[in-house]
Design an enzyme around this catalytic site. Structure first.
Site, mmCIF file in Angstrom:
data_model
loop_
_atom_site.group_PDB
_atom_site.id
_atom_site.type_symbol
_atom_site.label_atom_id
_atom_site.label_comp_id
_atom_site.label_asym_id
_atom_site.label_seq_id
_atom_site.Cartn_x
_atom_site.Cartn_y
_atom_site.Cartn_z
ATOM 1 N N ARG A 1 -5.491 -1.569 8.926
ATOM 2 C CA ARG A 1 -5.576 -2.867 8.804
ATOM 3 C C ARG A 1 -5.811 -3.572 10.189
ATOM 4 O O ARG A 1 -7.050 -3.338 10.725
ATOM 5 C CB ARG A 1 -4.244 -3.332 8.193
ATOM 6 C CG ARG A 1 -4.326 -5.074 7.403
ATOM 7 C CD ARG A 1 -2.977 -5.095 6.968
ATOM 8 N NE ARG A 1 -2.544 -4.433 5.809
ATOM 9 C CZ ARG A 1 -2.934 -4.486 4.518
ATOM 10 N NH1 ARG A 1 -3.817 -5.775 4.321
ATOM 11 N NH2 ARG A 1 -2.608 -3.866 3.550
ATOM 12 N N ASP B 1 5.520 -4.684 6.104
ATOM 13 C CA ASP B 1 5.836 -6.100 6.525
ATOM 14 C C ASP B 1 6.006 -7.061 5.201
ATOM 15 O O ASP B 1 6.961 -7.778 5.093
ATOM 16 C CB ASP B 1 5.069 -6.827 7.400
ATOM 17 C CG ASP B 1 5.255 -6.191 8.650
ATOM 18 O OD1 ASP B 1 6.298 -5.657 9.085
ATOM 19 O OD2 ASP B 1 4.539 -6.778 9.653
ATOM 20 N N ARG C 1 1.136 -5.090 -5.174
ATOM 21 C CA ARG C 1 1.597 -6.348 -4.563
ATOM 22 C C ARG C 1 1.974 -7.460 -5.712
ATOM 23 O O ARG C 1 1.169 -7.417 -6.758
ATOM 24 C CB ARG C 1 0.259 -6.611 -3.669
ATOM 25 C CG ARG C 1 0.152 -5.850 -2.644
ATOM 26 C CD ARG C 1 -1.172 -6.199 -1.447
ATOM 27 N NE ARG C 1 -0.999 -5.224 -0.623
ATOM 28 C CZ ARG C 1 -1.896 -4.172 -0.583
ATOM 29 N NH1 ARG C 1 -2.943 -3.976 -1.538
ATOM 30 N NH2 ARG C 1 -1.825 -3.137 0.496
ATOM 31 N N THR D 1 4.227 2.939 6.026
ATOM 32 C CA THR D 1 2.877 2.498 5.931
ATOM 33 C C THR D 1 1.861 3.321 6.824
ATOM 34 O O THR D 1 2.585 3.631 7.947
ATOM 35 C CB THR D 1 2.528 0.834 6.459
ATOM 36 O OG1 THR D 1 1.074 0.730 6.822
ATOM 37 C CG2 THR D 1 3.471 0.457 7.583
ATOM 38 N N ASP E 1 -0.334 2.580 8.514
ATOM 39 C CA ASP E 1 -0.870 1.781 9.685
ATOM 40 C C ASP E 1 -0.104 1.885 10.862
ATOM 41 O O ASP E 1 -0.324 1.688 12.111
ATOM 42 C CB ASP E 1 -1.137 0.340 9.391
ATOM 43 C CG ASP E 1 -2.035 0.197 8.165
ATOM 44 O OD1 ASP E 1 -2.491 0.851 7.780
ATOM 45 O OD2 ASP E 1 -1.656 -0.923 7.398
ATOM 46 N N GLY F 1 0.904 -1.341 0.196
ATOM 47 C CA GLY F 1 -0.052 -0.034 -0.070
ATOM 48 C C GLY F 1 0.821 1.143 0.012
ATOM 49 O O GLY F 1 1.733 1.292 0.727
ATOM 50 N N ASP G 1 2.076 0.035 11.652
ATOM 51 C CA ASP G 1 2.092 -1.315 12.575
ATOM 52 C C ASP G 1 3.528 -2.208 12.457
ATOM 53 O O ASP G 1 3.227 -3.427 12.665
ATOM 54 C CB ASP G 1 0.969 -2.263 11.841
ATOM 55 C CG ASP G 1 1.011 -2.456 10.497
ATOM 56 O OD1 ASP G 1 1.884 -1.915 9.829
ATOM 57 O OD2 ASP G 1 0.249 -3.107 9.849
HETATM 58 O O1 F6P Z 1 -1.759 -1.064 4.881
HETATM 59 C C1 F6P Z 1 -2.361 0.098 4.386
HETATM 60 C C2 F6P Z 1 -3.665 -0.030 4.068
HETATM 61 O O2 F6P Z 1 -4.270 1.211 3.567
HETATM 62 C C3 F6P Z 1 -4.471 -0.550 5.357
HETATM 63 O O3 F6P Z 1 -4.685 0.380 6.456
HETATM 64 C C4 F6P Z 1 -5.818 -1.194 4.522
HETATM 65 O O4 F6P Z 1 -6.206 -2.088 5.332
HETATM 66 C C5 F6P Z 1 -5.141 -1.600 3.239
HETATM 67 O O5 F6P Z 1 -3.890 -0.771 3.128
HETATM 68 C C6 F6P Z 1 -5.876 -1.377 2.052
HETATM 69 O O6 F6P Z 1 -5.385 -1.984 1.049
HETATM 70 P P1 F6P Z 1 -5.971 -1.884 -0.515
HETATM 71 O O7 F6P Z 1 -5.378 -0.650 -1.047
HETATM 72 O O8 F6P Z 1 -5.419 -2.955 -1.145
HETATM 73 O O9 F6P Z 1 -7.404 -1.608 -0.568
#
Ligand code: F6P
Length: 323
Positions: free
Chosen positions: A174, A106, A75, A128, A130, A14, A132
Site C-alpha cells: 500500500r 488500521d 470492507r 496485514t 503491509d 485485506g 504498516d
Molecule cells: O493492505 C493489504 C493490501 O494487499 C495492500 O498491499 C494493497 O495495496 C491492497 O491491500 C490491495 O487491496 P485489494 O485487495 O482491495 O485490491
C-alpha cells in the site's frame, strides 16, 4: 464490569496469511476459559446482518495451515454510517456478544474503536501483509508475504540470468515500503524503491547497472514498492538508459495467499490468545502489539495516531548490500 460469557471474532480489510491461525487461537482460548465464541462473517457486515457461526475448539481443527480466512473478509462502508453502527450494536446485544476480537489492519481498528465507543468491548489483532501498523513491530501475514514474493523472485532470477536481463518487480505494501525493503534485502536486489525514500535514480539505479555491464554482471533485480506508483516507468527508464533488456512483473495478490509460515502461525496463536485474555481482564478499545517480541496492549486511538517509519538501519544495510 459485565462478565464476558460470549465473544465474537471477525476478520476485516485485506486478508493476510495467518488470519485462520488467529481465529483458531481465539476459538481455542475461549473454549479454554469456558466462554462461547461466535465467528462473524464478512467483517463488520456480519455484525450488521447477524451473519455468525458458532466456533468451538473442534470446529477450528486443521485451519492453522490454511491461507485466507474461513470467516471471509470485506470492507464495510455501511459500518461507517450511524445506521450501520446501530445495527451492529443491536446484533451484539441480541446475540449476547459481550466482546469482539477484530483481526485486520488500521481500518479494522477504526471500526473496533467506534464499536467500543458504543459500549461493545473490542480488542484488535494486527494482521496485514503491509506490516504498516505503527504500534506493533509485527503484523500477522508479513513473513508469509515476504517468502511468497521471494519464491517468485528466485524463479524470476533463473530466467533473468539466462537472458541477461533486468527484472523490475513490483511488490505490495500500500503506502509503505516495509515489504519491499525486506524482500529487496532477501533477494539481493540492486535497488529498492520505497515511498518513504527518494532515490537519485541516475546514481542509485542507472550507474549501478552500467557498472554491472562493465563487470559482466549477468542480471539485475529492482524491487519497487507499489506505493512508489511507477514500476512501468522505472522499467522503461532502465531499458532506455542502459540498453539492458528489461521485464516487469507485478506480483499482486499472490502475496496475500498461501500457507502461513511458522512465524505467522506462532504470532497468530500468541496474539489471538493474548487478545481473548485482554478482553477477559475487562479491557476494551485496545490493540495487541508485538514490541521487542513481547505482547502488550495499547489504546486503539493512541495506536492509530502513531506513525511508522521505515527501518533506517535496515535501509542503510540494503544500500551497502547493493554496492
Ligand atoms: O493492505 C493489504 C493490501 O494487499 C495492500 O498491499 C494493497 O495495496 C491492497 O491491500 C490491495 O487491496 P485489494 O485487495 O482491495 O485490491
Amino acid at each position: 464490569m459485565k462478565e464476558i460469557k460470549r465473544i465474537g471474532v471477525l476478520t476485516s480489510g485485506g486478508d493476510a496469511p495467518g488470519m485462520n491461525a488467529a481465529i483458531r487461537a481465539v476459538a481455542r482460548t475461549a473454549s479454554y476459559y469456558n466462554i462461547d465464541c461466535l465467528g462473524v462473517r464478512r467483517g463488520y457486515n456480519g455484525l450488521i446482518n447477524g451473519d455468525v457461526t458458532e466456533l468451538d475448539a473442534r470446529s477450528v481443527n486443521g485451519i492453522i495451515s490454511s491461507g485466507g480466512t474461513i470467516l471471509y473478509t470485506a470492507r464495510c462502508p455501511e459500518f461507517l454510517t450511524e445506521e450501520g453502527m446501530k445495527k451492529a450494536v443491536c446484533t451484539c446485544r441480541y446475540l449476547g456478544i459481550d466482546g469482539i476480537i477484530a483481526i485486520g489492519g488500521d481500518g479494522t481498528f477504526r471500526g473496533a474503536k467506534d464499536l467500543a465507543e458504543q459500549g461493545i468491548p473490542t480488542i484488535g489483532v494486527p494482521a496485514t501483509i503491509d506490516n504498516d501498523i505503527a504500534s506493533t513491530h509485527y503484523s500477522i501475514g508479513f513473513d508469509t508475504a515476504c517468502n511468497t514474493a521471494l519464491d517468485a523472485i528466485d524463479k524470476l532470477r533463473d530466467t533473468m540470468q539466462s537472458h541477461q536481463r533486468c527484472s523490475v518487480v513490483e511488490v505490495m505494501g500500500r503506502h509503505a515500503g516495509h515489504l519491499a525493503l525486506y524482500v529487496g534485502i532477501a533477494c539481493g536486489a540492486q535497488a529498492i524503491l520505497v515511498p518513504e525514500k527518494t532515490l537519485d535514480f541516475d546514481k542509485d539505479v542507472i550507474e549501478k547497472i552500467r557498472d554491472g555491464i562493465i563487470n559482466k554482471r549477468s542480471h539485475y533485480i529492482i524491487i519497487v514498492a507499489e506505493g512508489v506508483g511507477n514500476a512501468i516507468e522505472v522499467a522503461e527508464r532502465v531499458a532506455s538508459q542502459t540498453g539492458i533488456d528489461t521485464r516487469i512483473t507485478i506480483l499482486g495478490h499472490i502475496q496475500r495467499g498461501g500457507t502461513p509460515t511458522a512465524r505467522d502461525r506462532v504470532m497468530a496463536s500468541r496474539m489471538g490468545e493474548f487478545a481473548v485474555r485482554t478482553l477477559l481482564e475487562g479491557k476494551t478499545n485496545r490493540v495487541v502489539c508485538s514490541v521487542n517480541s513481547e505482547l502488550i496492549d495499547i489504546d486503539i486511538a493512541e495506536a492509530l495516531a502513531m506513525k511508522k517509519n521505515l527501518h533506517e538501519k535496515m535501509y542503510e544495510t540494503s544500500k551497502i548490500m547493493a554496492v
